[in-house]
Design a protein around this motif. Structure first.
Motif, PDB file in Angstrom:
ATOM      1  N   ALA A  17       0.833  -1.211   0.000  1.00 29.90           N
ATOM      2  CA  ALA A  17       0.000   0.000   0.000  1.00 29.90           C
ATOM      3  C   ALA A  17       0.865   1.257   0.000  1.00 29.90           C
ATOM      4  O   ALA A  17       0.578   2.222  -0.739  1.00 29.90           O
ATOM      5  CB  ALA A  17      -0.922  -0.013   1.213  1.00 29.90           C
ATOM      6  N   LEU A  18       1.947   1.266   0.792  1.00 27.52           N
ATOM      7  CA  LEU A  18       2.819   2.433   0.868  1.00 27.52           C
ATOM      8  C   LEU A  18       3.524   2.687  -0.457  1.00 27.52           C
ATOM      9  O   LEU A  18       3.670   3.842  -0.889  1.00 27.52           O
ATOM     10  CB  LEU A  18       3.846   2.256   1.986  1.00 27.52           C
ATOM     11  CG  LEU A  18       3.308   2.368   3.413  1.00 27.52           C
ATOM     12  CD1 LEU A  18       4.419   2.084   4.413  1.00 27.52           C
ATOM     13  CD2 LEU A  18       2.704   3.747   3.667  1.00 27.52           C
ATOM     14  N   PHE A  19       3.960   1.606  -1.107  1.00 27.67           N
ATOM     15  CA  PHE A  19       4.614   1.787  -2.410  1.00 27.67           C
ATOM     16  C   PHE A  19       3.640   2.438  -3.406  1.00 27.67           C
ATOM     17  O   PHE A  19       4.011   3.370  -4.137  1.00 27.67           O
ATOM     18  CB  PHE A  19       5.096   0.450  -2.960  1.00 27.67           C
ATOM     19  CG  PHE A  19       5.519   0.516  -4.406  1.00 27.67           C
ATOM     20  CD1 PHE A  19       6.687   1.163  -4.778  1.00 27.67           C
ATOM     21  CD2 PHE A  19       4.721  -0.054  -5.403  1.00 27.67           C
ATOM     22  CE1 PHE A  19       7.074   1.249  -6.117  1.00 27.67           C
ATOM     23  CE2 PHE A  19       5.096   0.025  -6.743  1.00 27.67           C
ATOM     24  CZ  PHE A  19       6.269   0.682  -7.098  1.00 27.67           C
ATOM     25  N   GLY A  20       2.414   1.964  -3.418  1.00 32.48           N
ATOM     26  CA  GLY A  20       1.422   2.495  -4.353  1.00 32.48           C
ATOM     27  C   GLY A  20       1.156   3.971  -4.152  1.00 32.48           C
ATOM     28  O   GLY A  20       1.193   4.762  -5.114  1.00 32.48           O
ATOM     29  N   ALA A  25       2.172   9.573  -5.628  1.00 36.23           N
ATOM     30  CA  ALA A  25       2.434  10.950  -5.195  1.00 36.23           C
ATOM     31  C   ALA A  25       3.698  11.488  -5.840  1.00 36.23           C
ATOM     32  O   ALA A  25       3.778  12.686  -6.181  1.00 36.23           O
ATOM     33  CB  ALA A  25       2.567  10.991  -3.673  1.00 36.23           C
ATOM     34  N   ALA A  26       4.710  10.623  -6.044  1.00 30.16           N
ATOM     35  CA  ALA A  26       5.957  11.061  -6.680  1.00 30.16           C
ATOM     36  C   ALA A  26       5.699  11.487  -8.120  1.00 30.16           C
ATOM     37  O   ALA A  26       6.243  12.500  -8.603  1.00 30.16           O
ATOM     38  CB  ALA A  26       6.990   9.938  -6.623  1.00 30.16           C
ATOM     39  N   LEU A  27       4.864  10.726  -8.832  1.00 30.11           N
ATOM     40  CA  LEU A  27       4.524  11.091 -10.214  1.00 30.11           C
ATOM     41  C   LEU A  27       3.750  12.407 -10.262  1.00 30.11           C
ATOM     42  O   LEU A  27       3.924  13.219 -11.165  1.00 30.11           O
ATOM     43  CB  LEU A  27       3.703   9.970 -10.861  1.00 30.11           C
ATOM     44  CG  LEU A  27       4.433   8.638 -11.110  1.00 30.11           C
ATOM     45  CD1 LEU A  27       3.466   7.613 -11.699  1.00 30.11           C
ATOM     46  CD2 LEU A  27       5.633   8.833 -12.033  1.00 30.11           C
ATOM     47  N   ILE A  32      12.037  13.935  -6.354  1.00 28.97           N
ATOM     48  CA  ILE A  32      13.036  12.858  -6.405  1.00 28.97           C
ATOM     49  C   ILE A  32      13.039  12.092  -5.091  1.00 28.97           C
ATOM     50  O   ILE A  32      13.099  10.856  -5.063  1.00 28.97           O
ATOM     51  CB  ILE A  32      14.439  13.438  -6.674  1.00 28.97           C
ATOM     52  CG1 ILE A  32      14.458  14.172  -8.008  1.00 28.97           C
ATOM     53  CG2 ILE A  32      15.483  12.323  -6.667  1.00 28.97           C
ATOM     54  CD1 ILE A  32      15.761  14.906  -8.254  1.00 28.97           C
ATOM     55  N   ALA A  33      13.026  12.827  -3.975  1.00 33.36           N
ATOM     56  CA  ALA A  33      13.084  12.186  -2.665  1.00 33.36           C
ATOM     57  C   ALA A  33      11.866  11.288  -2.445  1.00 33.36           C
ATOM     58  O   ALA A  33      11.981  10.183  -1.905  1.00 33.36           O
ATOM     59  CB  ALA A  33      13.167  13.239  -1.563  1.00 33.36           C
ATOM     60  N   LEU A  34      10.701  11.742  -2.873  1.00 28.63           N
ATOM     61  CA  LEU A  34       9.489  10.944  -2.688  1.00 28.63           C
ATOM     62  C   LEU A  34       9.515   9.704  -3.594  1.00 28.63           C
ATOM     63  O   LEU A  34       9.067   8.616  -3.203  1.00 28.63           O
ATOM     64  CB  LEU A  34       8.259  11.793  -3.007  1.00 28.63           C
ATOM     65  CG  LEU A  34       6.888  11.203  -2.620  1.00 28.63           C
ATOM     66  CD1 LEU A  34       6.881  10.724  -1.171  1.00 28.63           C
ATOM     67  CD2 LEU A  34       5.801  12.235  -2.856  1.00 28.63           C
ATOM     68  N   LYS A  35      10.071   9.855  -4.794  1.00 31.50           N
ATOM     69  CA  LYS A  35      10.214   8.694  -5.669  1.00 31.50           C
ATOM     70  C   LYS A  35      11.181   7.685  -5.060  1.00 31.50           C
ATOM     71  O   LYS A  35      10.971   6.468  -5.111  1.00 31.50           O
ATOM     72  CB  LYS A  35      10.710   9.144  -7.045  1.00 31.50           C
ATOM     73  CG  LYS A  35      10.712   8.031  -8.084  1.00 31.50           C
ATOM     74  CD  LYS A  35      11.117   8.581  -9.447  1.00 31.50           C
ATOM     75  CE  LYS A  35      11.099   7.475 -10.498  1.00 31.50           C
ATOM     76  NZ  LYS A  35      11.520   7.982 -11.835  1.00 31.50           N
ATOM     77  N   ALA A  36      12.265   8.200  -4.464  1.00 25.93           N
ATOM     78  CA  ALA A  36      13.220   7.317  -3.785  1.00 25.93           C
ATOM     79  C   ALA A  36      12.537   6.585  -2.642  1.00 25.93           C
ATOM     80  O   ALA A  36      12.782   5.393  -2.407  1.00 25.93           O
ATOM     81  CB  ALA A  36      14.410   8.124  -3.271  1.00 25.93           C
ATOM     82  N   GLU A  37      11.682   7.319  -1.941  1.00 22.84           N
ATOM     83  CA  GLU A  37      10.947   6.691  -0.840  1.00 22.84           C
ATOM     84  C   GLU A  37      10.014   5.598  -1.345  1.00 22.84           C
ATOM     85  O   GLU A  37       9.807   4.574  -0.683  1.00 22.84           O
ATOM     86  CB  GLU A  37      10.127   7.754  -0.096  1.00 22.84           C
ATOM     87  CG  GLU A  37      10.820   8.342   1.107  1.00 22.84           C
ATOM     88  CD  GLU A  37      11.181   7.283   2.113  1.00 22.84           C
ATOM     89  OE1 GLU A  37      10.297   6.505   2.533  1.00 22.84           O
ATOM     90  OE2 GLU A  37      12.357   7.194   2.486  1.00 22.84           O
ATOM     91  N   ALA A  38       9.434   5.800  -2.529  1.00 25.07           N
ATOM     92  CA  ALA A  38       8.559   4.775  -3.101  1.00 25.07           C
ATOM     93  C   ALA A  38       9.341   3.504  -3.380  1.00 25.07           C
ATOM     94  O   ALA A  38       8.890   2.391  -3.069  1.00 25.07           O
ATOM     95  CB  ALA A  38       7.921   5.302  -4.387  1.00 25.07           C
ATOM     96  N   HIS A  40      12.066   2.695  -1.928  1.00 22.54           N
ATOM     97  CA  HIS A  40      12.420   2.180  -0.602  1.00 22.54           C
ATOM     98  C   HIS A  40      11.303   1.276  -0.077  1.00 22.54           C
ATOM     99  O   HIS A  40      11.551   0.193   0.467  1.00 22.54           O
ATOM    100  CB  HIS A  40      12.657   3.357   0.352  1.00 22.54           C
ATOM    101  CG  HIS A  40      13.257   2.958   1.667  1.00 22.54           C
ATOM    102  ND1 HIS A  40      13.443   3.833   2.700  1.00 22.54           N
ATOM    103  CD2 HIS A  40      13.707   1.764   2.129  1.00 22.54           C
ATOM    104  CE1 HIS A  40      13.980   3.212   3.733  1.00 22.54           C
ATOM    105  NE2 HIS A  40      14.151   1.951   3.408  1.00 22.54           N
ATOM    106  N   SER A  41      10.069   1.700  -0.236  1.00 18.42           N
ATOM    107  CA  SER A  41       8.931   0.876   0.185  1.00 18.42           C
ATOM    108  C   SER A  41       8.816  -0.396  -0.650  1.00 18.42           C
ATOM    109  O   SER A  41       8.400  -1.449  -0.153  1.00 18.42           O
ATOM    110  CB  SER A  41       7.628   1.679   0.079  1.00 18.42           C
ATOM    111  OG  SER A  41       7.607   2.734   1.008  1.00 18.42           O
TER     112      SER A  41
END
Length: 412
Positions: A17-20, A25-27, A32-38, A40-41
């Protein structure tokens, strides 16, 4: 399904769920940081799936692995550490190769990060609690892994909020996340590697096992004590010297020690006891004395003194005579049992008494400690020993005859 497996499945669902929501949200924001976090999940999702598979496999025993596959949990912990390192690498590469752009739809990013922080914080606390309850290293590693998400999400949140005021901290935030990721990965890697390399169990566990073994009356000496971890379980091995030459009795004592260790210490899978009989260089006889210290007392627990006579192996003449004051003579209850336990602590081999106390407290104490009770009808110690073919010189000088006024737990 075991509790650990349920927790692992919950972690899979949460990370999916977190990856989704993070990737979406990154898109939407271009962060960049939020995409990295995705990603990471996504790595967390793979780790959680690996955890679940490991928990399933680690319970199995086969002919090829008769001691079980418990270490799979620790092996997977190491794999999780490597996944964490890879997630950090992905973040660095993203920072190095992407040109920063102005963030869009910051409100979506902030909302997603706040929700992610709340979910990951609550779940990491829950998983850590369960891992300690069932002593699972793989769940503990996963909880530590998920806990880093709270910190990394917070850093990304700061970067997003700063972007609203014209500060571009997106890449810096991403690199800071890498530091947390690397720290967690190193800790998990070291913990898993220690078990895989058969590092010793913790000092506290070994101390508890040592105490249980040495409190067993028949144990004369604890020669070695070692232990190792395997997954959430511990394996203990000890070499002891027993005060018995009866193999059946020795086996029974070893079984009793194993039960006591498993009952008092959690997650002990196996206790392997190597035992050998005591090679007696001396034999110690004890008998209760009356107040004159010359005649045998007809009352065991109420005797004011106990005589301890030591014989060297193979000799018939006494080597040493000690007289112990009975510290329990004024005790209201269980005098006999306490006095018997005192003699056990003084490593007595035989006890001479005038009255048989079968089915009474002292009888069970001596029987449990493999101390032979000898009934005598003699009034004087020297005559009682003479009947046994032993010689005792009780006409010793004051310097030779030692009267010991001792505390119950001290042997001089």
């Amino acid at each position: 399904m075991e509790e650990s497996e349920k927790v692992a499945l919950l972690a899979v669902a949460m990370n999916l769920a977190l990856f989704g929501i993070k990737y979406g949200a990154a898109l939407a924001t271009g962060s960049i940081a939020l995409k990295a976090e995705a990603f990471h999940s996504l790595a967390d999702l793979v780790a959680s799936l690996t955890v679940f598979a490991g928990l399933k496999l680690s319970k199995r025993k086969t002919k090829a692995f008769p001691y079980g596959l418990y270490k799979i949990e620790n092996l997977i912990s190491v794999c999780i550490a490597l996944i964490i390192f890879y997630a950090g690498y992905e973040v660095v590469m993203e920072v190095m190769t992407t040109t920063p752009t102005e963030l869009k739809n910051s409100g979506i990013a902030i909302s997603v990060l706040l929700i992610a922080m709340l979910i990951t914080f609550c779940f990491s606390k829950y998983e850590k609690k369960i891992s300690r309850k069932i002593n699972s290293p793989v769940l503990l590693a996963d909880a530590a892994h998920i806990r880093t998400d709270v910190l990394s999400n917070a850093i990304v949140l700061v970067a997003v909020v700063s972007g609203l005021f014209g500060f571009q901290f997106d890449k810096i935030a991403a690199l800071i996340v890498v530091v947390f990721i690397a720290k967690t990965g190193i800790e998990i890697l070291i913990g898993g590697a220690r078990v895989l390399l058969d590092a010793s169990v913790d000092y506290e566990t070994l101390s508890k096992v040592e105490k249980i073994i040495l409190e067993t009356p028949q144990v004369v000496e604890l020669k070695t004590l070692t232990g190792r971890n395997s997954g959430r379980y511990k394996f203990i091995e000890a070499d002891i010297v027993l005060k018995t030459h009866d193999l059946d009795r020795a086996h029974s004592i070893a079984d009793s020690i194993e039960r006591n260790v498993k009952n008092e210490i959690k997650h002990i899978e196996q206790v392997l006891i190597h035992y050998e009989p005591q090679q007696n260089e001396t034999m110690i006889y004890a008998l209760p004395l009356s107040g004159d210290r010359e005649s045998i007392s007809p009352h065991f627990g109420e005797a004011p003194y106990f005589m301890l006579v030591t014989f060297n192996a193979g000799t018939k003449a006494a080597d040493k005579v000690e007289i112990l004051k009975n510290p329990y003579i004024n005790t209201e209850k269980s005098k006999g049992i306490l006095a018997a336990e005192l003699l056990v602590k003084n490593r007595v081999d035989f006890v001479l008494v005038k009255t048989n106390f079968d089915s009474k407290g002292p009888h069970y104490v001596f029987s449990n400690a493999d101390i032979e009770v000898i009934i005598t009808d003699e009034e004087l110690p020297e005559l009682a020993f003479k009947k046994l073919g032993l010689t005792v010189n009780l006409h010793l000088s004051e310097k030779e005859q030692l009267v010991i006024d001792i505390c119950p737990n001290i042997r001089l």
